[in-house]
Design an enzyme around this catalytic site. Structure first.
Site, mmCIF file in Angstrom:
data_model
loop_
_atom_site.group_PDB
_atom_site.id
_atom_site.type_symbol
_atom_site.label_atom_id
_atom_site.label_comp_id
_atom_site.label_asym_id
_atom_site.label_seq_id
_atom_site.Cartn_x
_atom_site.Cartn_y
_atom_site.Cartn_z
ATOM 1 N N ASP A 180 45.658 44.948 43.067
ATOM 2 C CA ASP A 180 45.492 45.967 43.008
ATOM 3 C C ASP A 180 43.921 45.688 43.714
ATOM 4 O O ASP A 180 42.873 45.498 42.624
ATOM 5 C CB ASP A 180 45.103 47.010 42.336
ATOM 6 C CG ASP A 180 45.214 48.647 42.987
ATOM 7 O OD1 ASP A 180 44.210 48.661 43.943
ATOM 8 O OD2 ASP A 180 45.859 49.194 42.010
ATOM 9 N N GLY B 15 46.610 48.863 47.408
ATOM 10 C CA GLY B 15 45.392 49.218 46.925
ATOM 11 C C GLY B 15 45.031 50.270 47.715
ATOM 12 O O GLY B 15 45.275 50.041 49.431
ATOM 13 N N HIS C 144 47.508 43.337 52.672
ATOM 14 C CA HIS C 144 47.463 44.603 53.706
ATOM 15 C C HIS C 144 46.022 44.258 53.922
ATOM 16 O O HIS C 144 45.491 43.576 53.738
ATOM 17 C CB HIS C 144 47.102 45.573 52.779
ATOM 18 C CG HIS C 144 48.841 46.292 51.993
ATOM 19 N ND1 HIS C 144 49.114 45.279 50.959
ATOM 20 C CD2 HIS C 144 49.317 46.915 52.495
ATOM 21 C CE1 HIS C 144 50.343 45.940 50.971
ATOM 22 N NE2 HIS C 144 50.533 47.214 51.886
ATOM 23 N N GLU D 111 44.479 48.214 57.788
ATOM 24 C CA GLU D 111 44.474 49.776 57.254
ATOM 25 C C GLU D 111 44.681 50.852 57.586
ATOM 26 O O GLU D 111 44.749 51.341 58.477
ATOM 27 C CB GLU D 111 45.157 49.397 55.981
ATOM 28 C CG GLU D 111 46.739 49.109 55.246
ATOM 29 C CD GLU D 111 46.752 49.309 54.150
ATOM 30 O OE1 GLU D 111 47.113 50.605 53.880
ATOM 31 O OE2 GLU D 111 46.470 48.842 52.760
ATOM 32 N N ASP E 228 57.676 50.420 53.631
ATOM 33 C CA ASP E 228 56.288 50.860 53.337
ATOM 34 C C ASP E 228 56.782 51.410 51.317
ATOM 35 O O ASP E 228 56.721 50.180 50.269
ATOM 36 C CB ASP E 228 55.619 50.955 53.869
ATOM 37 C CG ASP E 228 54.186 51.151 53.167
ATOM 38 O OD1 ASP E 228 53.967 50.198 52.242
ATOM 39 O OD2 ASP E 228 53.217 52.120 53.668
ATOM 40 N N ASP E 229 57.436 52.363 51.432
ATOM 41 C CA ASP E 229 57.492 52.863 50.466
ATOM 42 C C ASP E 229 58.384 53.895 50.625
ATOM 43 O O ASP E 229 58.166 55.517 51.187
ATOM 44 C CB ASP E 229 56.185 54.374 49.874
ATOM 45 C CG ASP E 229 55.293 53.160 49.528
ATOM 46 O OD1 ASP E 229 54.824 52.970 48.498
ATOM 47 O OD2 ASP E 229 53.984 53.042 50.756
#
Length: 348
Positions: A142, A175, A202, A205, A287-288
């Site tokens: 993170d 994160g 990542h 973004e 992703d989620d």
């Protein structure tokens, strides 16, 4: 999803390479967690972003904080992980890489090592159930926790790379992208790469991270999460694109997540199309799936309907994703064989 299309996308064998464990928790599992912890007074609306709803990126990260309150013991992690794996398997995902930041919770005795061990135990339990899904794990850094914690996380990941029987395959950098500094994490990422961990980072973004993206692309990573603002049409640069192309770094693309998190204005303007037109390897991901109320079948169907892709093209996209996985060559061969065997029934 309408019915005929629905059946094709549901049966389509799929590869999921960008799934955050805590963000993938379904409403059914959240229900069980809420029952376990009534004192927290958490409601469903605090843990998911429903149909037609949008949130700022910052609000999305607030949702994760709520879920973390619900998942703070080894018992919770075991249940959450097994539920998430079963749900992906039910959605015809044949290969899954889960990612999560190991957390410690003083009040429950949860340790970072215990966190990873519990995820591995859940993966093995699902394997013993005979589910038709191969699951691996990426240990996540993170970015907000800084360089020292990142180095500790790499040391843990390194340990499990050697002791988890091939289940821990890589490292994720994630994160809140507006917090922390990628440059300070470079030594940790270099160490991870040198010890044989695959890197999924990542990148880009949010706009205005050109310098950081440039630095991280020099590593280079093995895959890129999102990469939303890499290309010149959205404020990135041709130099960044060239680095991605030169190193042939696959992108993990999450359409609903980007639209609901408002980093992309709408589906038709998603950067999937930019990379797809270049013929660059891009993998459709969720992703989620819990937080964004979706699943991988829906993401494939959305991509196809938005960009006019035929069933044959979608099949090819899902098949090409096999080449982007972090598991060894033997696993890639087995998956390719599975796709060959499943093709006739999916297209019947």
């Amino acid at each position: 999803m309408d019915n005929e299309a629905d059946v094709f996308y549901r049966q389509l064998p799929k590869v999921e390479l960008h799934a955050h464990l805590n963000g993938s928790v379904s409403s059914q599992t959240i229900e069980k967690l809420i029952k376990r912890k009534p004192h927290l007074n958490i409601e469903h609306s605090m843990t998911a972003i429903g149909k037609g709803q949008r949130r700022t990126l910052d609000e999305c990260f607030q949702v994760f904080k709520v879920i973390h309150q619900l998942v703070d013991t080894e018992e919770d992690i075991l249940m959450v992980t097994t539920d998430v794996i079963r749900e992906f398997a039910a959605d015809s995902v044949k290969y899954l890489e889960l990612r999560s930041t190991p957390r410690e919770e003083k009040h429950t005795g949860l340790t970072k090592k215990g966190y990873i061990e519990t995820v591995i135990r859940a993966i093995q339990l699902c394997k013993n159930e005979g589910l038709d899904i191969d699951v691996r794990f990426l240990v996540a850094i993170d970015r907000r926790n800084g360089a020292e914690v990142a180095m500790e996380t790499v040391a843990l990941a390194e340990q499990f790379l050697l002791s988890s029987d091939g289940l821990v395959v890589g490292l994720d950098l994630s994160g809140d992208p507006t917090v922390g500094d990628g440059k300070s994490l470079l030594p940790a990422l270099e160490r991870a790469k040198n010890c044989g961990l695959k890197l999924s980072l990542h990148l880009s973004e949010v706009p205005s991270q050109l310098e950081e993206s440039d630095l991280l692309l020099n590593l280079p990573p093995d895959r890129i999460g999102h990469g939303t603002f890499l290309h010149p049409e959205v404020g990135g640069s041709q130099n960044l694109v060239n680095k991605v192309l030169k190193n042939n770094i696959p992108l993990e693309l999450c359409l609903t997540s980007n639209v609901k998190g408002q980093t992309v204005p709408c589906y038709s303007q998603h950067h999937f199309n930019y990379w797809y037109q270049l013929g660059h390897p891009s993998v459709i991901c969720t992703d989620d799936k819990g937080v964004f109320s979706t699943d991988l079948s829906q993401e494939y169907q959305l991509t196809a309907s938005t960009f006019g892709l035929s069933h044959e093209t979608v099949w090819k996209l899902s098949q090409q994703a096999i080449d982007c996985i972090f598991a060894p060559q033997t696993v890639k061969q087995q998956l390719k064989q599975k796709w060959i065997e499943l093709q006739p029934q999916v297209f019947q």
